[in-house]
Write a protein that holds these residues in place. Structure first.
Motif, PDB file in Angstrom:
ATOM      1  N   LEU A  20       0.977  -1.300  -0.039  1.00 52.23           N
ATOM      2  CA  LEU A  20      -0.090  -0.116   0.081  1.00 52.23           C
ATOM      3  C   LEU A  20       1.046   1.247  -0.097  1.00 52.23           C
ATOM      4  CD1 LEU A  20      -2.252   1.473   2.090  1.00 52.23           C
ATOM      5  CD2 LEU A  20      -3.232   0.468   0.699  1.00 52.23           C
ATOM      6  N   LEU A 219       6.108  11.165   3.115  1.00 50.54           N
ATOM      7  CA  LEU A 219       5.709  10.038   3.796  1.00 50.54           C
ATOM      8  C   LEU A 219       4.199   9.595   3.860  1.00 50.54           C
ATOM      9  CD1 LEU A 219       7.025   7.851   5.532  1.00 50.54           C
ATOM     10  CD2 LEU A 219       6.167   9.019   7.513  1.00 50.54           C
ATOM     11  N   ASP A 220       3.898   8.612   2.911  1.00 50.26           N
ATOM     12  CA  ASP A 220       2.658   8.273   3.167  1.00 50.26           C
ATOM     13  C   ASP A 220       2.309   7.432   4.561  1.00 50.26           C
ATOM     14  OD1 ASP A 220       0.161   6.513   2.988  1.00 50.26           O
ATOM     15  OD2 ASP A 220      -0.053   7.176   0.934  1.00 50.26           O
ATOM     16  N   LEU A 221       1.622   8.164   5.570  1.00 49.71           N
ATOM     17  CA  LEU A 221       1.463   7.676   6.901  1.00 49.71           C
ATOM     18  C   LEU A 221       0.730   6.289   7.039  1.00 49.71           C
ATOM     19  CD1 LEU A 221       0.320  10.939   8.375  1.00 49.71           C
ATOM     20  CD2 LEU A 221       2.680  10.216   8.276  1.00 49.71           C
ATOM     21  N   ALA A 222      -0.147   6.064   6.068  1.00 40.02           N
ATOM     22  CA  ALA A 222      -0.906   4.682   6.222  1.00 40.02           C
ATOM     23  C   ALA A 222      -0.159   3.769   5.749  1.00 40.02           C
ATOM     24  CB  ALA A 222      -2.354   4.987   5.733  1.00 40.02           C
ATOM     25  N   ALA A 224       3.062   3.519   5.636  1.00 40.31           N
ATOM     26  CA  ALA A 224       4.016   3.209   6.622  1.00 40.31           C
ATOM     27  C   ALA A 224       3.708   2.575   7.685  1.00 40.31           C
ATOM     28  CB  ALA A 224       4.620   4.479   6.975  1.00 40.31           C
ATOM     29  N   VAL A 225       2.355   2.598   8.288  1.00 43.10           N
ATOM     30  CA  VAL A 225       1.762   2.032   9.405  1.00 43.10           C
ATOM     31  C   VAL A 225       1.381   0.458   8.836  1.00 43.10           C
ATOM     32  CG1 VAL A 225      -0.329   1.721  10.993  1.00 43.10           C
ATOM     33  CG2 VAL A 225       1.051   3.811  10.660  1.00 43.10           C
ATOM     34  N   LYS A 226       1.012   0.456   7.489  1.00 41.59           N
ATOM     35  CA  LYS A 226       0.780  -1.194   7.328  1.00 41.59           C
ATOM     36  C   LYS A 226       2.163  -1.723   7.014  1.00 41.59           C
ATOM     37  CE  LYS A 226      -1.422  -3.368   3.334  1.00 41.59           C
ATOM     38  NZ  LYS A 226      -2.278  -4.427   4.235  1.00 41.59           N
ATOM     39  N   GLY A 227       3.028  -1.072   6.873  1.00 43.69           N
ATOM     40  CA  GLY A 227       4.306  -1.641   6.372  1.00 43.69           C
ATOM     41  C   GLY A 227       5.054  -2.148   8.055  1.00 43.69           C
ATOM     42  N   GLY A 228       4.374  -1.796   8.942  1.00 44.03           N
ATOM     43  CA  GLY A 228       4.862  -1.860  10.304  1.00 44.03           C
ATOM     44  C   GLY A 228       5.660  -0.791  10.994  1.00 44.03           C
ATOM     45  N   GLN A 229       5.666   0.329  10.210  1.00 48.51           N
ATOM     46  CA  GLN A 229       6.477   1.405  10.952  1.00 48.51           C
ATOM     47  C   GLN A 229       5.670   2.435  11.789  1.00 48.51           C
ATOM     48  OE1 GLN A 229       9.855   1.302   9.782  1.00 48.51           O
ATOM     49  NE2 GLN A 229       9.180  -0.670   9.201  1.00 48.51           N
ATOM     50  N   ASP A 230       6.436   2.994  12.673  1.00 55.21           N
ATOM     51  CA  ASP A 230       5.794   4.118  13.442  1.00 55.21           C
ATOM     52  C   ASP A 230       6.362   5.294  13.067  1.00 55.21           C
ATOM     53  OD1 ASP A 230       5.077   6.054  15.458  1.00 55.21           O
ATOM     54  OD2 ASP A 230       6.339   5.276  16.832  1.00 55.21           O
ATOM     55  N   PRO A 231       5.618   6.109  12.185  1.00 55.06           N
ATOM     56  CA  PRO A 231       5.871   7.409  11.706  1.00 55.06           C
ATOM     57  C   PRO A 231       6.665   8.244  12.483  1.00 55.06           C
ATOM     58  CG  PRO A 231       3.779   6.917  10.831  1.00 55.06           C
ATOM     59  CD  PRO A 231       4.000   5.886  12.125  1.00 55.06           C
ATOM     60  N   VAL A 232       6.262   8.418  13.732  1.00 54.38           N
ATOM     61  CA  VAL A 232       7.074   9.399  14.929  1.00 54.38           C
ATOM     62  C   VAL A 232       8.466   8.882  14.705  1.00 54.38           C
ATOM     63  CG1 VAL A 232       6.895  10.101  17.054  1.00 54.38           C
ATOM     64  CG2 VAL A 232       4.953  10.043  15.923  1.00 54.38           C
TER      65      VAL A 232
END
Length: 309
Positions: A20, A219-222, A224-232
């Protein structure tokens, strides 16, 4: 329908993927910080906008959106228009055109891949699209003609180490060309860049092996989250590297895209760290919603009503 840009790019024969501002009345996102106009990524209206570009932009402006990021068009170019003409139309409607998406390099078409239906329920017909590998200078020159601040690589092959290194080379060369043209170049992620390839994480390679000044990140926040990442955490690890964001929400399973504020992503925490990220503009996006206008209204209401100070 959980339609998204990855499926769209795959369907054109150019992509195989492995996985995604607020308006003045909205107030500031955080106490003591200047407000950001709310921006919109026009891929949200893919399959719709080409039928009535001005009418669609008029509806978007009426919601309250003030900044615009353009994307792929069935008509080619800038929704069938020259860069200066598209800019004039956006400006006449009280909005600012800030950024544009282009492809990095062609992807191999997967065996048996078929064209998906667009938001209108009909099979999409996509013209051949130019890319940075083969048409870099032309794409940079067009962006400069339009007077936009950012040119963004929407996607590039990262399925093998060889593909990653080739994409890094293309990104670095484009970054230099954009700098000469007075444009900031950025790379936009999906979730595939966070999946290890031969023990290496593509996104980490993109961050560390591209010039940090010439190649920034959208940065596509969603994703990144789907990829297991913490944007912060990404902001803390690479401060100032993320001048652009894509803002959309995800359900609890991280499989369905939702309007901002109707899913599970903690946007308050992310926006509270916007200064460290270097964020200058953010764009709401919803890939293939059933009702694009209703979706962007919902996102706008949440951002202007809940994320304000």
């Amino acid at each position: 329908m959980n339609y998204n840009r990855r499926k769209f790019l795959q369907s054109t024969g150019t992509l195989v993927l492995g996985g995604l501002a607020l308006s003045g009345k909205a107030g500031s996102l955080l106490s003591g910080m200047a407000p950001h106009p709310v921006g919109l990524q026009l891929f949200t209206f893919f399959g719709i906008i080409d039928d009535d570009v001005k009418g669609t932009l008029t509806k978007i402006a009426a919601v309250g959106y003030k900044e615009m990021e353009s994307a792929f068009s069935k008509k080619g170019g800038y929704y069938g228009m020259k860069p200066k003409d598209f800019k004039a139309m956006v400006n006449d409607l009280g909005m600012k055109w800030k950024s544009h998406h282009v492809l990095g390099a062609p992807f191999k078409m997967p065996p048996g891949a078929k064209m998906p239906n667009g938001p209108d329920g009909k099979p999409m017909v996509i013209p051949p699209m130019k890319n940075l590998r083969d048409n870099m200078q032309e794409l940079v020159d067009d962006a400069a003609e339009g007077g936009i601040q950012y040119l963004v690589c929407a996607n590039a092959p990262t399925g093998t180490i060889e593909e990653i290194k080739s994409s890094i080379d293309i990104l670095n060369k484009t970054g230099v060309a954009c700098k000469k043209a007075g444009i900031q170049f950025c790379y936009h992620n999906h979730d595939m860049e966070f999946k290890a390839v031969d023990g290496q994480v593509p996104y980490h390679m993109l961050l560390t092996e591209t010039d940090a000044k010439n190649v920034k990140m959208e940065l596509d926040l969603a994703w990144a989250v789907k990829g297991g990442q913490d944007p912060v955490q990404l902001f803390k690890d690479h401060p100032g590297r993320f001048p652009l964001w894509h803002v959309k929400d995800l359900d609890a399973t991280h499989t369905t895209i939702l309007p901002v504020g109707s899913g599970t992503i903690d946007f308050k925490r992310i926006f509270a760290n916007k200064a460290e990220s270097g964020m200058q503009h953010f764009f709401v996006e919803h890939d293939g919603p059933k009702d694009a206008l209703a979706s962007i209204k919902s996102s706008y209401e949440y951002i202007s009503g809940t994320l304000k100070a």
